[in-house]
Write a protein that holds these residues in place. Structure first.
Motif, PDB file in Angstrom:
ATOM      1  N   PRO A   1      -6.208   5.365   4.740  1.00 29.82           N
ATOM      2  CA  PRO A   1      -7.522   5.081   4.162  1.00 29.82           C
ATOM      3  C   PRO A   1      -8.429   6.297   4.252  1.00 29.82           C
ATOM      4  O   PRO A   1      -8.535   6.917   5.306  1.00 29.82           O
TER       5      PRO A   1
ATOM      6  N   THR B   1     -11.724   6.323   2.862  1.00 32.44           N
ATOM      7  CA  THR B   1     -13.135   5.948   2.907  1.00 32.44           C
ATOM      8  C   THR B   1     -13.290   4.643   3.672  1.00 32.44           C
ATOM      9  O   THR B   1     -12.327   3.945   3.954  1.00 32.44           O
TER      10      THR B   1
ATOM     11  N   PRO C   1     -11.464   7.729   8.492  1.00 31.92           N
ATOM     12  CA  PRO C   1     -12.127   7.478   7.197  1.00 31.92           C
ATOM     13  C   PRO C   1     -13.595   7.883   7.202  1.00 31.92           C
ATOM     14  O   PRO C   1     -14.304   7.710   8.182  1.00 31.92           O
TER      15      PRO C   1
ATOM     16  N   LYS D   1      -5.693  -6.322   3.810  1.00 29.72           N
ATOM     17  CA  LYS D   1      -4.350  -6.575   3.295  1.00 29.72           C
ATOM     18  C   LYS D   1      -3.321  -6.542   4.426  1.00 29.72           C
ATOM     19  O   LYS D   1      -2.283  -7.170   4.349  1.00 29.72           O
TER      20      LYS D   1
ATOM     21  N   ASP E   1     -10.579  -2.558   2.907  1.00 32.46           N
ATOM     22  CA  ASP E   1      -9.621  -3.137   1.975  1.00 32.46           C
ATOM     23  C   ASP E   1      -8.216  -3.149   2.561  1.00 32.46           C
ATOM     24  O   ASP E   1      -7.532  -4.180   2.583  1.00 32.46           O
ATOM     25  N   TYR E   2      -7.778  -1.994   3.041  1.00 31.98           N
ATOM     26  CA  TYR E   2      -6.429  -1.909   3.603  1.00 31.98           C
ATOM     27  C   TYR E   2      -6.282  -2.862   4.785  1.00 31.98           C
ATOM     28  O   TYR E   2      -5.294  -3.560   4.922  1.00 31.98           O
TER      29      TYR E   2
ATOM     30  N   GLY F   1     -15.918   9.546   1.521  1.00 30.09           N
ATOM     31  CA  GLY F   1     -14.787  10.374   1.124  1.00 30.09           C
ATOM     32  C   GLY F   1     -15.126  11.842   1.081  1.00 30.09           C
ATOM     33  O   GLY F   1     -14.310  12.665   0.712  1.00 30.09           O
TER      34      GLY F   1
ATOM     35  N   LEU G   1       0.842  -1.195   0.000  1.00 26.71           N
ATOM     36  CA  LEU G   1       0.000   0.000   0.000  1.00 26.71           C
ATOM     37  C   LEU G   1       0.876   1.244   0.000  1.00 26.71           C
ATOM     38  O   LEU G   1       2.005   1.219   0.463  1.00 26.71           O
TER      39      LEU G   1
ATOM     40  N   ALA H   1     -14.639   2.012   2.558  1.00 27.70           N
ATOM     41  CA  ALA H   1     -14.266   0.910   1.663  1.00 27.70           C
ATOM     42  C   ALA H   1     -12.763   0.688   1.699  1.00 27.70           C
ATOM     43  O   ALA H   1     -12.283  -0.450   1.754  1.00 27.70           O
ATOM     44  N   GLU H   2     -12.018   1.792   1.678  1.00 23.51           N
ATOM     45  CA  GLU H   2     -10.555   1.661   1.731  1.00 23.51           C
ATOM     46  C   GLU H   2     -10.123   1.104   3.077  1.00 23.51           C
ATOM     47  O   GLU H   2      -9.180   0.310   3.157  1.00 23.51           O
TER      48      GLU H   2
END
Lengths: 413, 286, 300
Positions: free
Chosen positions: A161, A163, A288, A173, A169-170, A292, A155, A165-166
């Motif tokens: 992050p 948002t 976040p 990971k 996702d982050y 956004g 990343l 969603a991020e």
């Protein structure tokens, strides 16, 4: 004979100890006692030292009681109060409502920079339209992340992050055998207020209605935020299992020992990272937002007030004004990483050196704080709701519905 | 176990106790484990304290955390340590005197309303101190004693006396009246009896009282916090502040502070060991 | 005793009793000043809606009625007693074992006594904090030891549910406080003369018989006191759960005093908090009464 002597000695000792009283204080022309919380003790002592040089007729005694809120309550019960108190801003409404603090509406309105304060913090210091305290040393919640972990996960280490969603996702990971993606302290209501409620606000929801009479936790906007936390915990498994037992210390220690990659912390932590106090290379970003677009933060920290019934309100206000001056807010606070209370002082040489402070300033701008006369009591059902949902005992909707009911019952009772 | 042969050797020690010693060694090692962890944490440097997985033998070794106790905040911790010592000694002295006397009286003397006073004193330990904080704070404020040495000593004495009085009463109860009679026959006066007969036999109880008062006062948090203020801040409160008052808990100082905090009372206890002597009774009766 | 006339006897006895009162006077004076009087004030407060400042309204027994319907309070009482019931036997069994082990005049026994006593001397606050650190499921040393030695496969989240946090805290308290009870029992055991044991072994009694038939009954009063102190201490538990489990999750490990403290100092309902402590006191009083009755020496 020896026996009687022994007894007499014991009785004498007891009585003399009772009769022994504290030595009389020498009184200067003006002598003020100031109570501050530990985090801001250094700032206020230095300000006091400087002030006493400027005003030799004033003696300031700065005290940091070990448990400020409890000690202040005790002091109020027996009338042994200090003259000035700098306390957690969320408790101001209660103390104002019981008449513990002095009305400073007129004094405040006379300030040239009265519009430079955070609206949220100012509102917290009001009760029934009058002003009882001034924001002094704000603290805001922002997200910190471990840059090394980001790099390992592929990343971009310069962007946290933005948002929800991020975040998901982050975090996925970042969750590997060695560490979890996202952590917070769900064991402690103060920590959850500071680090979780901004998610509700950014989503357009709130804990309480605007007039503070009804809880809004059972509304969809609030439930969605809770659902996010539940999903992170139970669906994506990016938060540790024991999270409802962590307080501020445990969650922060986990981040500092590399057991978690992302965490919401306050300005003190930001300063710690900047000064290299902790061995983590951390990035900073706003908490976040769902889309956004709207961000939020918890604007807390200390506000400073004059205690009702004190000796010399004018002298006290003078010192408070000094604490709000550039001399203190920039030289003592900004220089050491403490956000100034006045936005007109944000543009200063210390902050301009470190881009991280821009994040803090933005957080203060979008920050909110909950207004309540029963702050501590209300957040028990709130925390219970959060915990039951995260532990999977109830669904997010049911947990917050139950919490809202309990809060409403509390307010009514 | 032993029959016939005298279990006591000529030098006063017992024979045939290797099993006991072995069992003690094993248990003692188990007991020490958490202290071991505390100690090695106190000599690790900051990076290693946060190491994951935690290290069982320190890779780094530093006395910094102890040095910080001396130097931090201009020697503030040293001041607090001194406060603790003074408060502790004063309290132990007061409690020892008044409770030995009271315990003796409850055990051996005739009193008006003995049962009532004993119940009242026992009552004291049944009320959580948290409940009494507000009225007691008001009382002390009214007496203008807040944040002073007498205030702390008197409060500690009040709340530790119940246990000590009962402890001394039980101790004196165990001394058989036969001794008193024998001493009277020998022509001793009542004061001599108290000091020469009762007190020596009650030493284990007295030591327990002293040790109890010493460590309870030393470790107290709530009373010290509420009534000591900053003028008489104790070492324990200062160490606890590391957790309550700062953003990040300095585990190095917390652990070094805990170890340092242990030492005085441990030294006291070790020094008072000799008053636990088995068989003090047997010699006296014979 | 020589025979005297009734009045002179009574006079002398009375004078003696009055003089003897001086022995207990210091303890009584401070007790009344700094306990009894504040205590009466607490009872008084419990009959009011007592805010921090301003007028207090008299509401009689209403606080008590609320207390009996307060689910959080009742749950906290239940949890507190669960805790006391679990930790007390753990404490006393270990304390007895330790006391018997150190009740010997072997060289170096003082060191063992000191080691067992050492944890007692650590303050409850720092002890709770350090053990919380040890028990932490992510970076704590206990989970590390257990997983690396293969005893468990996954980290145990010790503080996350009452089923693990209660035994965990009990274990810590046992380690911490056993030494104190050991000390009390030791003082008691020491009071039993060697000659008593000698006489018993000459008569052919075994070790176990001597323990249960002679030792235990003789130290009954000491055991009784230790038990009462220990149980009261457990019922009044405050810091350990406040720090280690924070009363959670969902207030499942909230102790009664913790709740009472929050009521007074966090919710600022001092009158209600006072009432809660009165309820607690009555419960403890009844408990202690029965304990003393049970453990009283029948020959007294």
């Amino acid at each position: 004979m020896k026996k009687t002597l022994c007894l007499a000695l014991a009785i004498l000792m007891t009585l003399s100890l009772i009769a022994f009283s504290a030595s009389a204080e020498t009184t200067d022309k003006v002598s003020l006692e100031i109570w501050v919380r530990a985090s801001f003790y250094d700032i206020v002592s230095k300000a006091a030292a400087k002030y006493m040089v400027l005003h030799p007729e004033v003696t300031l005694n700065v005290v940091q009681p070990s448990d400020m809120s409890d000690q202040f309550a005790l002091a109020l019960s027996s009338g042994d109060t200090p003259d000035i108190v700098s306390m957690d801003c969320v408790l101001i409404p209660y103390y104002a409502s019981i008449g513990a603090l002095a009305d400073i509406t007129d004094k405040f309105n006379a300030l040239a920079y009265k519009d430079a304060f955070s609206g949220g913090l100012l509102d917290l210091a009001k009760y029934e339209g009058a002003q009882y305290a001034v924001p002094f040393a704000p603290d805001v919640s922002v997200m910190l992340y471990n840059k090394a972990h980001f790099k390992e996960a592929g990343l971009n280490p310069d962007a946290g992050p933005a948002t929800w969603a991020e975040l998901i996702d982050y975090a996925q990971k970042l969750t590997i055998a060695d560490h979890y993606g996202y952590i917070y302290g769900a064991g402690d209501s103060g920590t959850m207020m500071f680090t979780f409620v901004p998610y509700i606000w950014a989503n357009g929801g709130d804990v309480m209605s605007a007039d503070g009479t009804k809880s809004m936790l059972d509304q969809p906007k609030a439930v969605e935020a809770l659902q996010l936390m539940c999903d992170l915990e139970n669906k994506y498994k990016v938060s540790p299992e024991g999270i409802t037992s962590y307080g501020w210390t445990e969650s922060q220690d986990a981040f500092l020992s590399g057991k978690a990659s992302m965490i919401v912390l306050g300005s003190n932590a930001v300063w710690g990272m900047i000064t290299g106090k902790y061995d983590i290379d951390a990035g900073i970003c706003l908490i976040p937002s769902p889309d956004g677009k709207t961000y939020s933060s918890f604007s807390g920290g200390d506000s400073i007030a004059i205690v009702q019934g004190c000796s010399n309100p004018d002298a006290e206000w003078d010192f408070i004004q000094y604490c709000l001056s550039e001399e203190v807010q920039v030289e003592e606070m900004a220089q050491f990483g403490q956000l100034p209370a006045r936005s007109d002082l944000f543009d200063n040489k210390y902050f301009n050196e470190n881009p991280e402070f821009k994040v803090l300033q933005e957080a203060l701008r979008v920050g909110e704080a909950p207004y309540s006369l029963k702050y501590n009591e209300m957040y028990v059902p709130f925390l219970d709701g959060v915990q039951t949902a995260i532990n999977g005992t109830m669904s997010a909707q049911d947990a917050f519905t139950s919490a809202a009911q309990n809060i409403n019952a509390l307010l009514a009772g | 176990m032993t029959s016939g042969a005298n279990p006591i050797r000529r030098d006063g020690r017992e024979r045939g106790k290797t099993g006991i010693v072995a069992a003690n060694i094993l248990l003692a090692l188990a007991f020490l484990l958490p202290m071991y962890w505390t100690f090695i944490s106190s000599v690790k440097d900051k990076g290693e304290i946060y190491a994951s997985p935690p290290t069982l033998f320190p890779h780094t070794f530093t006395w910094d955390n102890y040095a910080k106790l001396f130097t931090a905040q201009g020697g503030a911790y040293l001041d607090c340590f001194f406060h603790s010592v003074v408060i502790d000694l004063s309290t132990v002295l007061l409690v020892a005197v008044i409770c030995v006397l009271a315990g003796f009286a409850f055990s051996k003397l005739e009193l008006i309303g003995k049962r009532f006073w004993m119940t009242l004193i026992l009552f004291t330990i049944m009320v959580p101190f948290q409940a009494l904080m507000v009225p007691l704070y008001n009382t002390m404020s009214g007496l203008k004693l807040l944040n002073s040495l007498p205030c702390m000593v008197l409060i500690y004495a009040t709340y530790q006396s119940p246990f000590c009085v009962y402890m001394m009463k039980n101790t004196f109860d165990m001394v058989p009246d036969a001794l008193k009679e024998a001493a009277y026959i020998d022509g001793a006066g009542s004061l001599t009896i108290f000091f020469k007969v009762y007190l020596p036999l009650a030493m284990p109880g007295v030591v327990t009282t002293i040790v109890y008062t010493a460590y309870t006062t030393w470790n107290d948090y709530l009373i010290a916090l509420t009534f000591g203020g900053t003028a008489w801040k104790t070492f324990n409160v200062a160490i606890a502040d590391l957790a309550n008052m700062s953003d990040v808990l300095d585990w190095g100082m917390m652990t070094s502070g805990s170890i340092v905090s242990l030492l005085p009372i441990m030294a006291l206890f070790l020094g008072l060991q000799k008053y636990f002597i088995k068989g003090m009774m047997s010699g006296a009766v014979k | 005793m020589t025979v005297r006339t009734t009045t002179i006897l009574e006079g002398a006895a009375l004078k003696r009793r009055v003089f003897n009162t001086a022995f207990i006077l210091p303890v009584l004076v401070i007790n009344i000043l700094f306990f009894a009087i504040p205590f009466v004030k607490v009872f008084y407060m419990s009959l009011f809606k007592w805010e921090l400042l301003g007028t207090h309204s008299f509401i009689g027994l209403k606080n008590y009625m609320t207390a009996f319907q307060d689910k959080t309070f009742l749950n906290s009482l239940g949890f507190t007693f669960e805790y006391a019931l679990l930790v007390t036997p753990m404490l006393f069994v270990l304390a007895f074992v330790l006391a018997l082990l150190v009740n010997h005049s072997v060289r170096g026994i003082g060191i063992f006594r000191t080691i067992y006593f050492a944890p007692v001397v650590i303050s409850m606050t720092t002890c709770s904090l350090i053990w919380l650190w040890i028990y932490n499921d992510l970076y704590g040393v206990l989970n590390y030891l257990l997983t690396s030695s293969g005893l468990i496969s996954k980290n145990i989240t010790w503080m996350n549910q009452a089923s693990t946090s209660l035994p965990a805290v009990c274990f810590m308290i046992t380690w911490k406080m056993a030494g104190f009870n050991m000390l009390m029992l030791l003082a008691a055991l020491q009071g039993i003369g060697e000659d008593v044991h000698e006489a018993a072994s000459i008569d052919g009694a075994s070790g176990a018989q001597r323990f249960f038939r002679i030792t235990l009954p003789m130290i009954r009063a000491h055991v009784g006191l230790a038990l009462v102190i220990s149980i009261i201490g457990s019922v009044l538990a405050f810091e350990q759960f406040r720090i280690m489990t924070k009363g959670g999750p969902s207030s499942t490990t909230m102790t009664a005093v913790n709740y009472m403290y929050n009521t007074s100092f966090k919710y600022f309902k001092f009158g209600y908090g006072a009432a809660l402590s009165m309820v607690l006191l009555v419960i403890l009083g009844i408990l202690s009464y029965f304990q003393f009755k049970l453990l009283q020496d029948p020959t007294e």
